[in-house]
Design an enzyme around this catalytic site. Sequence first.
Site, PDB file in Angstrom:
ATOM      1  N   ASP A 390      64.916 -98.780  58.491  1.00 56.23           N
ATOM      2  CA  ASP A 390      64.281 -97.471  58.479  1.00 56.23           C
ATOM      3  C   ASP A 390      62.781 -97.711  58.659  1.00 56.23           C
ATOM      4  OD1 ASP A 390      63.765 -94.679  57.861  1.00 56.23           O
ATOM      5  OD2 ASP A 390      63.096 -95.415  55.907  1.00 56.23           O
ATOM      6  N   LYS A 391      62.026 -96.687  59.034  1.00 55.27           N
ATOM      7  CA  LYS A 391      60.591 -96.886  59.251  1.00 55.27           C
ATOM      8  C   LYS A 391      59.757 -96.523  58.020  1.00 55.27           C
ATOM      9  CE  LYS A 391      57.905 -93.989  61.505  1.00 55.27           C
ATOM     10  NZ  LYS A 391      56.705 -93.807  60.625  1.00 55.27           N
ATOM     11  N   THR A 392      59.695 -95.256  57.716  1.00 53.23           N
ATOM     12  CA  THR A 392      58.791 -94.781  56.668  1.00 53.23           C
ATOM     13  C   THR A 392      59.213 -95.258  55.290  1.00 53.23           C
ATOM     14  OG1 THR A 392      58.341 -92.803  57.987  1.00 53.23           O
ATOM     15  CG2 THR A 392      57.711 -92.740  55.663  1.00 53.23           C
ATOM     16  N   THR A 525      64.473 -94.154  63.074  1.00 53.65           N
ATOM     17  CA  THR A 525      63.515 -93.271  62.409  1.00 53.65           C
ATOM     18  C   THR A 525      63.684 -91.837  62.881  1.00 53.65           C
ATOM     19  OG1 THR A 525      61.165 -92.831  62.029  1.00 53.65           O
ATOM     20  CG2 THR A 525      61.763 -93.796  64.152  1.00 53.65           C
ATOM     21  N   GLY A 526      63.365 -90.937  61.982  1.00 58.34           N
ATOM     22  CA  GLY A 526      63.357 -89.524  62.359  1.00 58.34           C
ATOM     23  C   GLY A 526      62.030 -89.118  62.961  1.00 58.34           C
ATOM     24  N   LYS A 553      72.071 -91.736  62.509  1.00 54.27           N
ATOM     25  CA  LYS A 553      71.885 -93.127  62.093  1.00 54.27           C
ATOM     26  C   LYS A 553      73.230 -93.789  61.853  1.00 54.27           C
ATOM     27  CE  LYS A 553      67.301 -92.696  59.920  1.00 54.27           C
ATOM     28  NZ  LYS A 553      66.497 -92.947  58.702  1.00 54.27           N
ATOM     29  N   ASP A 572      65.211 -96.651  52.388  1.00 55.17           N
ATOM     30  CA  ASP A 572      64.750 -96.253  51.059  1.00 55.17           C
ATOM     31  C   ASP A 572      64.904 -94.772  50.758  1.00 55.17           C
ATOM     32  OD1 ASP A 572      62.722 -95.267  52.765  1.00 55.17           O
ATOM     33  OD2 ASP A 572      61.274 -95.352  51.111  1.00 55.17           O
ATOM     34  N   ASP A 576      68.685 -92.139  54.369  1.00 50.43           N
ATOM     35  CA  ASP A 576      69.220 -93.460  54.702  1.00 50.43           C
ATOM     36  C   ASP A 576      70.547 -93.740  54.010  1.00 50.43           C
ATOM     37  OD1 ASP A 576      66.969 -94.169  56.269  1.00 50.43           O
ATOM     38  OD2 ASP A 576      65.858 -94.700  54.448  1.00 50.43           O
TER      39      ASP A 576
END
Length: 680
Positions: A390-392, A525-526, A553, A572, A576
């Site tokens: 995931d990104k953020t 990522t969204g 995802k 996180d 997710d």
Amino acid sequence: MVKDPVCGMDVDPKRAEYKLTYQGQEYYFCSKACMEEFSRDPKRYLSGGHHEGHVHHSSDLKRRLIASLILTIPIFFTSDVAEDLGISLGIHQGIIGLISASLLFLYGGYPFLRGAVSELKERSPGMMLLVSIGISASFFYSLYSFLSGGSKAFYLELALLIDIMLIGHFIEAKVISAATSSMDLLVRLLPYGAHLISDGSYRDVPVRELKPGDIVLVKPGERVPADGVIIEGVSSFDESILTGESAPVVRGKGGSVIAGSINLEGAVKIEVKRTGEDSYLGQVERLIKEIRSSRSRFKEIADKAAFFLTIFVIASGAITLAYWSLNGHSLGFAIERAVSVVVVACPHALGLAIPIVIQRTAMLSSSRGILLKSREALERAKDVKVIVFDKTGTLTEGKFRVKRVEALNGFDELEVLKLAASLDYLSSHPVARAIVRKAEEEGIKLVDVREFRSIPGVGVEGIVEGRRVSITAGSDILESGSTAVQIIVDGALAGIVELEDDPKEGVERAIEELKGMGYEVHMLTGDRRAVASKLSERLGIDSYHAEVKPHEKVDIIREMQEKGLAVAMVGDGINDAPALLQADVGIAIGAGTDIAIESADVILVRSDIRDVVYFFKLAKSSYRKMLENVLWAIGYNSLTIPLAAGALAGLVVIGPAMGALIMSMSDIIVVLNAISLNVK
């Protein structure tokens, strides 16, 4: 002090919180988990056949070993070896040898005889049965020889066999105790008492009486008694034994603290949030107990192999006895060969091969702040080919800051910020928190919101000052690599808020290491495509998917799995959770949401992305150690059984005592190989 019958830890009966009575005997435990484990199958922990729990504590083994060594002295002086050296007793040798051997057989051999009975009752023949066959055959043949007037006796062989087996078990118990002591230390980190603040006064109470909502005082140098939040004071805390973070962390009002951490400086008041099994320490303890007691596919294969090997060894011993008896050799020689086969081929090393590596792995991971929720996660990790991030909040800090606010269609910037911050105040998303912080910095007064609704992966909406306001991601207006959200008021685009979020420290290095280890690294990522592209290029990520919803995802991971790839997902957030469940191995960042953590197989307490690298190195190394141990145990038996049976009788002969020594050394090699497991 008494011993916890499950884990062998020292427990003070006067202060023990957990105890129960079984068959008139009271037993004390270091934790509720140990007590519950014992209550499920008390006989397992009180029988001689339980090796994983090592019920034969080193103190008991030491007493029996000392007594056995003392009894070996008169046996030696009545043996043929002493006679050849001219130092035999010369009188009553048969009687003295028989009495000494009988005492040694009954006292020194008792753990093995009792263990054999237990294995037969459980229908799982193993090492204890084989050792018992060996020492029983040696003793009863010697007794038969004495009663019938024969001169052949195996008293010395019996003594050496028992002595060496006891030495091997004693060393093994000590080594395993050292291997697991760091892990077992976790359950003893809580202080016994706490300073409870009630009605404006202090009183000391046992930690077990604390409940959520209580206020406690923690003085400098004391351990935190329960998970909680600081409501007054500032201090630094040593959490190294819990999370692996060596540097002290500073916590002030509103900061979370973990039970078992050490308050280094100032006095603080803490509101208790979680106690007992709900606390972080309680979860660590529970996970460790589950890992210890759970069975893996690899372990089941090893156990089955050990079972069939036991049957094979007994059959081999019988065949060896028959072969040498029918080929003109004495019954004594035939029995010696058969006993040697049975002893040297004990599958104990095979039984230890997997559990000791698992214990070492659990200790290393927990000391690093990596919690394994199941043993199966470790097994699946070795097959992973693709790691999806995931990104953020995972690759990036998740601490956005507002770069600029652009008002559109006649709206004012401060008005846009007011509407957005009022709505986002009810959201926990990192972007929302950044917008609220910006409004507070500008001195904007927030207003009430009605009909608030959060849509994971999309945004939030509600009624603000009579107008329907929604905040969504994925604006195509900005072409930069920054994150942007759009604020829509009554269906019209009121403005855009552009934010920045920096990558976490060490992320680039971690991605580089994972790729160097042969993994494909992807990002989901969204966020907008421009943002994902910029970050992906900066970090060297193989590929990315942007503007994806939570269910998308899952679909992306499922597509990878359908291609035959084992996939790990690292995330996180709430969005997710489905992907963490779908992945072969779900890894949650410890600072993430509870739902993400509950959905994961592995939890990174420190929220350090470099721990992902450590976890996969550990998974590969532990699998390699398991394989080495199993191959050693099988190869050792394949080599020693023919030698013990007398295949090279003219060149090399392995007697029962030498067989016991070789077998014990094999066990120790397996244990030492396991505890040599380390990851840099």
